[in-house]
Each structure stands twice: as structure tokens, then as C-alpha cells.
Motif scaffolding. Structure first.
Motif, PDB file in Angstrom:
ATOM      1  N   ALA A  84      77.787  13.267 -46.387  1.00  0.00           N
ATOM      2  CA  ALA A  84      76.612  12.605 -46.979  1.00  0.00           C
ATOM      3  C   ALA A  84      76.832  12.295 -48.454  1.00  0.00           C
ATOM      4  O   ALA A  84      76.406  11.260 -48.963  1.00  0.00           O
ATOM      5  CB  ALA A  84      75.396  13.504 -46.801  1.00  0.00           C
ATOM      6  N   LYS A  85      77.516  13.198 -49.160  1.00  0.00           N
ATOM      7  CA  LYS A  85      77.592  13.040 -50.615  1.00  0.00           C
ATOM      8  C   LYS A  85      78.909  13.628 -51.126  1.00  0.00           C
ATOM      9  O   LYS A  85      79.472  14.532 -50.501  1.00  0.00           O
ATOM     10  CB  LYS A  85      76.406  13.856 -51.227  1.00  0.00           C
ATOM     11  CG  LYS A  85      75.803  13.282 -52.496  1.00  0.00           C
ATOM     12  CD  LYS A  85      74.467  14.011 -52.780  1.00  0.00           C
ATOM     13  CE  LYS A  85      74.042  13.961 -54.235  1.00  0.00           C
ATOM     14  NZ  LYS A  85      74.069  12.635 -54.837  1.00  0.00           N
ATOM     15  N   LEU A  86      79.388  13.140 -52.217  1.00  0.00           N
ATOM     16  CA  LEU A  86      80.564  13.728 -52.867  1.00  0.00           C
ATOM     17  C   LEU A  86      80.146  14.269 -54.232  1.00  0.00           C
ATOM     18  O   LEU A  86      79.176  13.790 -54.827  1.00  0.00           O
ATOM     19  CB  LEU A  86      81.661  12.673 -53.033  1.00  0.00           C
ATOM     20  CG  LEU A  86      82.320  12.140 -51.760  1.00  0.00           C
ATOM     21  CD1 LEU A  86      83.503  11.244 -52.121  1.00  0.00           C
ATOM     22  CD2 LEU A  86      82.792  13.266 -50.853  1.00  0.00           C
ATOM     23  N   HIS A  87      80.873  15.273 -54.712  1.00  0.00           N
ATOM     24  CA  HIS A  87      80.574  15.857 -56.032  1.00  0.00           C
ATOM     25  C   HIS A  87      81.788  15.659 -56.958  1.00  0.00           C
ATOM     26  O   HIS A  87      82.836  15.153 -56.528  1.00  0.00           O
ATOM     27  CB  HIS A  87      80.269  17.349 -55.880  1.00  0.00           C
ATOM     28  CG  HIS A  87      81.297  18.093 -55.077  1.00  0.00           C
ATOM     29  ND1 HIS A  87      82.571  18.394 -55.537  1.00  0.00           N
ATOM     30  CD2 HIS A  87      81.263  18.572 -53.802  1.00  0.00           C
ATOM     31  CE1 HIS A  87      83.237  19.041 -54.621  1.00  0.00           C
ATOM     32  NE2 HIS A  87      82.488  19.163 -53.545  1.00  0.00           N
ATOM     33  N   GLY A  88      81.627  16.041 -58.193  1.00  0.00           N
ATOM     34  CA  GLY A  88      82.691  15.873 -59.190  1.00  0.00           C
ATOM     35  C   GLY A  88      83.879  16.772 -58.897  1.00  0.00           C
ATOM     36  O   GLY A  88      83.817  17.655 -58.032  1.00  0.00           O
ATOM     37  N   ALA A  89      84.987  16.539 -59.588  1.00  0.00           N
ATOM     38  CA  ALA A  89      86.192  17.369 -59.399  1.00  0.00           C
ATOM     39  C   ALA A  89      87.113  17.153 -60.587  1.00  0.00           C
ATOM     40  O   ALA A  89      86.906  16.241 -61.400  1.00  0.00           O
ATOM     41  CB  ALA A  89      86.901  16.967 -58.104  1.00  0.00           C
ATOM     42  N   ARG A  90      88.086  18.014 -60.667  1.00  0.00           N
ATOM     43  CA  ARG A  90      89.149  17.877 -61.687  1.00  0.00           C
ATOM     44  C   ARG A  90      90.465  17.758 -60.916  1.00  0.00           C
ATOM     45  O   ARG A  90      90.664  18.470 -59.921  1.00  0.00           O
ATOM     46  CB  ARG A  90      89.157  19.123 -62.576  1.00  0.00           C
ATOM     47  CG  ARG A  90      90.249  19.161 -63.641  1.00  0.00           C
ATOM     48  CD  ARG A  90      90.290  20.560 -64.282  1.00  0.00           C
ATOM     49  NE  ARG A  90      89.116  20.754 -65.119  1.00  0.00           N
ATOM     50  CZ  ARG A  90      89.128  20.527 -66.434  1.00  0.00           C
ATOM     51  NH1 ARG A  90      90.229  20.103 -67.018  1.00  0.00           N
ATOM     52  NH2 ARG A  90      88.056  20.716 -67.176  1.00  0.00           N
TER      53      ARG A  90
END
Ligand code: EPZ
Length: 426
Positions: A223-229
Motif C-alpha cells: 500500500a505504501k513505501l517509507h523512507g530509507a538510507r
């Protein structure tokens, strides 16, 4: 127009460092469109195409920081609001990889307006397979006034078999599929390390991708993606270019901060030419020793011999004993460097997709013209071994994909300087 002045004859000695891969950084920067959260990418190369990508993302409403402190090259991208999901022609015309925003824009906003990338020096380079894949996922795409208009309520997972293996096509559709409804199965995908790098970032953002790096990739939409490094891979083409620079100048060059596992077919070919290589975990040392002998190459999709190394290899072949046949299978017009190499004394004839290089020719310095990124690299390599001082015009082509090239080469003994301002330094 910037020029390089190169005096040939010096063997390259010492250690030269490889930067992050431009062709990994570009899709990874586009992937930040898929989330409102911050995405941080490290080991970003300081090259013109990255600046162009930054301008493109900012023009759509993204906040982009780009820092090249000595310690780290990194970018932070936040697409909290995409106020203007349009990739405008004045940007796209300078970098066709701008089409990589197509998939993520549709996935995130349900619509996208992207200027059609024209062809470029090396070929027509259509994006019909990107469009076909997005339509299979439920996007409605129209083309008018030089722009692609794409719309959808929500993309649906699809079974896509690529008619041709396409690197950015695989990447674009990967980014479209990660938030599509249901599962996707992609076949005949590109297997380049850049695809693996992008999938690693997307999975770190919460995507569910399996099989990146193989011909078959499965994606479960979320449904959704979040931030990352994420840290960008080393640039395998820059590394290969430096290896050939060490070989062609008869030097002893340690190419550091690279990933030898991504250089397989090139390393094998260089050894076939008599080049001595010591292969480490994150470096390859190239030494002269035996004389260079001719060997044929045919460019293929990864893991075959990379088309992005074809021009550089041809420069080396002019110095090898015997005749090498270079066959270009990927692009229809990727011999722009032949005319300029011949003006420097090379003996190369082109017949359709093959170039025959009669080796053992002494190259002479000359005033030459760069035409595209990798052809320019071939001219630098030729100038490093030609006698006298060569002038290379239109080196902005080089600045697109090689970070501080003249500084790095000077650091290992090359006599190279730039006339005109230096990119990246105010
Ligand atoms: C990527 O270009 C690289 N660019 C190129 O590097 C590289 O030469 C190329 O892959 C091949 O390895 C980036 O990653 C930003 P393709 P891409 O789609 O994705 C045809 C450099 O020097 N095709 O894999 O645009 C196409 O015409 C650059 O750094 C279609 O017909 O290449 C070509 O003949 C130059 N329809 C072949 O497929 C499509 O929809 C492979 O192209 C897409 C591609």
C-alpha cells in the motif's frame, strides 16, 4: 565549450578511486518519488547527470539536498508534495534517463506528464517497452505535442515479458509495480547490477521484490513505501575505463573502491589481451608486462561484454598486436569514436554493426571532438598514449558521467588539464 589538453606518453602509476555509479544513482533518486518520507543516498557521483536529476525532481516539487563533502557524496530527497508531476522538455532533452520518473510518478500520483526523450548520438533509444508495460498495468497513455500523458486510478500487477532486454525499462516498471494492486511477474528482465541496486533500495523502502539480477522478477504490491538510507554501488564502467587506462599506458594502476564481481566479462577479455590483473575484494590492480594481443568482442546485455565499455576497448585494441573485430549488438550507432580515433592514426573500418581494428598503430596527438559519454572516454584513453598534445573539445559529454576525471588521472601521473571552467567548482 570546455576542452581537455592531454600530453600522452606517461604510464599511469598508483591508486585511483572509483565513484558511485551514475546509472544506479539516477533510478534510485527517481525512486524517492514513491514516498513522502526522506530518502538518503550515499556514494552519489559528482557528475552533471546527477545535477540534472536534482533539477528535474525540484521542478516537480521535491526538496533535494546534494552534498559532496570530501567525507561523503550524498543526497537527501523528500517528495512530501509533488506539486507539478511533469518532466519538462528542457530538462528531458538534456538527459533521456529522465524517463525513469514515469513509473514512479504514475505509481505515486496516478498521473504523469513526461516529455518524450528524443534519440541521442548512439541511437533512436525509444521507450515503447516502458509504455507497453505501463499500459499492461492499467495506465492510459496518450502522446501529444511531444509529451507522454499517463493516467490511472491505481496500477494493477501484471505479467510482462519484455520483447527486448531494457535496463531502464526494467527499472521504470519495477518502480511502477511496487505499489500496484496485486502481484507482478516480469520476464526477460535486465540483469545489470544497477537493477539489483534499485531493488535493494525499494525493498529497504518496504517493497516486496524477489529475483532482481535474474531474468525473472516477482513483485508483490504494497500500500505504501517509507523512507530509507542506501549506499550506491561503485561505477563498474568508470572502473573498467580506468583499467583500460592502466593497460593502454603500460602502467601499474590500482583501481580502488570498485566491485570486481561486476566486471567479470571485461576482466576476462583484458586477460585474453595479455593484460596482467591482480583481483582483490574491492580493487583490481592492472600491470603491463606481456605485449597486448588482439581479441574480438561482441557487446551483450549483462553479464556479457558491456556496450558502455565498447569504445574504451576499441582504443585499447588500436595498440594490440593483430586485428580485433568489435561488434556492437545493443545500439545502432555507437561507433562515433571511430572517425576521431582514425584521425589520431588508428586503422579502423566499420561494416554495419562491426568495426575491424588493425592494431599496432602508433597514435598521434590531434584536435578531436567528443560526441557522447563513452566515445569521449575512448578519446581520452587514446590521447594518454598518443605522442604529443591532444585537444579534446566538448568535454561536457565527459562531465555527465565521470567525476573530476582530469583530477583523478593527474593523481596517477597523466598530463591532463582542462581549459575553461571546472564543473562542480564555483
Ligand atoms: C541504459 O540505457 C544505460 N543508461 C546506458 O548507459 C546503457 O548503455 C544501456 O542501459 C545498455 O546497457 C542508464 O542506465 C541511465 P536499454 P537504456 O533500454 O536503459 C532498445 C551510459 O553510457 N529499447 O537497455 O536506455 C534500445 O534502443 C548510458 O551511461 C527499445 O527498443 O538502454 C537499445 O537498442 C548510455 N525500446 C536496447 O533496447 C525500449 O522501450 C537496450 O536499451 C527500451 C529500449
Amino acid at each position: 565549450m570546455d576542452k581537455f589538453v592531454i600530453r600522452g606518453g606517461n604510464p599511469l602509476l598508483g591508486t585511483i578511486k572509483v565513484s558511485g555509479a551514475k546509472n544506479s544513482a539516477l533510478p534510485c533518486m527517481a525512486a524517492a518519488i514513491l514516498t513522502e518520507d526522506e530518502v538518503i543516498l550515499e556514494n552519489i557521483p559528482q557528475v552533471r547527470d546527477i545535477e540534472t536529476e536534482r533539477r528535474l525532481l525540484e521542478s516537480m516539487g521535491a526538496e533535494v539536498e546534494l552534498g559532496y563533502g570530501r567525507a561523503q557524496h550524498r543526497t537527501s530527497i523528500k517528495c512530501a508534495v509533488l506539486s507539478d508531476p511533469v518532466a519538462k522538455y528542457e530538462i528531458v532533452k538534456t538527459m533521456r534517463a529522465s524517463s525513469l520518473v514515469l513509473g514512479p510518478l504514475i505509481a505515486r500520483t496516478g498521473m504523469a506528464r513526461v516529455a518524450m526523450p528524443g534519440g541521442c548520438a548512439i541511437g533512436g533509444r525509444p521507450i515503447d517497452l516502458h509504455i507497453k508495460g505501463l499500459e499492461a498495468m492499467g495506465a492510459t497513455i496518450t502522446q501529444e505535442h511531444g509529451y507522454l500523458e499517463a493516467r490511472t486510478n491505481r496500477l494493477k500487477g501484471a505479467h510482462i515479458v519484455f520483447d527486448k532486454i531494457t535496463v531502464t525499462g526494467t527499472e521504470d516498471l519495477l518502480m511502477a509495480a511496487v505499489m500496484a494492486e496485486g502481484e507482478s511477474l516480469f520476464e526477460n528482465c535486465a540483469r545489470e547490477p544497477e537493477v539489483i541496486d534499485l531493488a535493494a533500495l525499494l525493498n529497504a523502502m518496504g517493497a516486496q521484490i524477489k529475483g532482481a539480477g535474474t531474468s525473472t522478477i516477482r513483485i508483490k504490491g504494497v500500500a505504501k513505501l517509507h523512507g530509507a538510507r542506501h549506499r550506491i554501488n561503485p561505477d563498474r564502467i568508470e572502473a573498467g575505463t580506468f583499467l583500460i587506462a592502466g593497460a593502454i599506458t603500460g602502467g601499474d594502476l590500482n583501481v580502488d573502491c570498485c566491485n570486481p564481481a561486476h566486471l567479470g566479462s571485461l576482466l576476462g577479455k583484458l586477460e585474453q589481451c595479455g593484460v596482467k590483473l591482480d583481483i582483490g575484494k574491492e580493487n583490481v590492480r592492472v600491470r603491463s608486462g606481456n605485449k597486448l594481443v588482439a581479441a574480438d568482442i561482441t557487446t551483450e546485455e549483462y553479464p556479457g561484454f558491456p556496450t558502455d565499455m565498447q569504445a574504451q576497448y576499441m582504443a585499447l585494441a588500436t595498440q594490440a598486436e593483430g586485428t580485433s573485430v568489435v561488434t556492437e549488438n545493443i545500439f545502432e550507432n555507437r561507433f562515433m569514436h571511430v572517425g576521431e580515433l582514425n584521425r589520431m592514426g588508428a586503422n579502423i573500418t566499420v561494416q554495419g554493426r562491426s568495426a575491424t581494428v588493425r592494431g599496432g598503430t602508433k597514435l598521434q596527438s590531434a584536435a578531436v571532438m567528443c560526441s557522447d559519454l563513452r566515445a569521449s572516454a575512448a578519446l581520452v584513453l587514446a590521447a594518454l598514449v598518443a605522442d604529443g598534445e591532444s585537444i579534446l573539445d566538448r568535454v561536457y559529454h565527459m562531465d555527465r558521467g565521470y567525476e573530476r576525471l582530469e583530477e583523478k588521472l593527474r593523481g596517477v601521473g597523466a598530463q591532463i588539464r582542462r581549459m575553461g571552467e571546472v564543473f562542480g567548482k564555483k
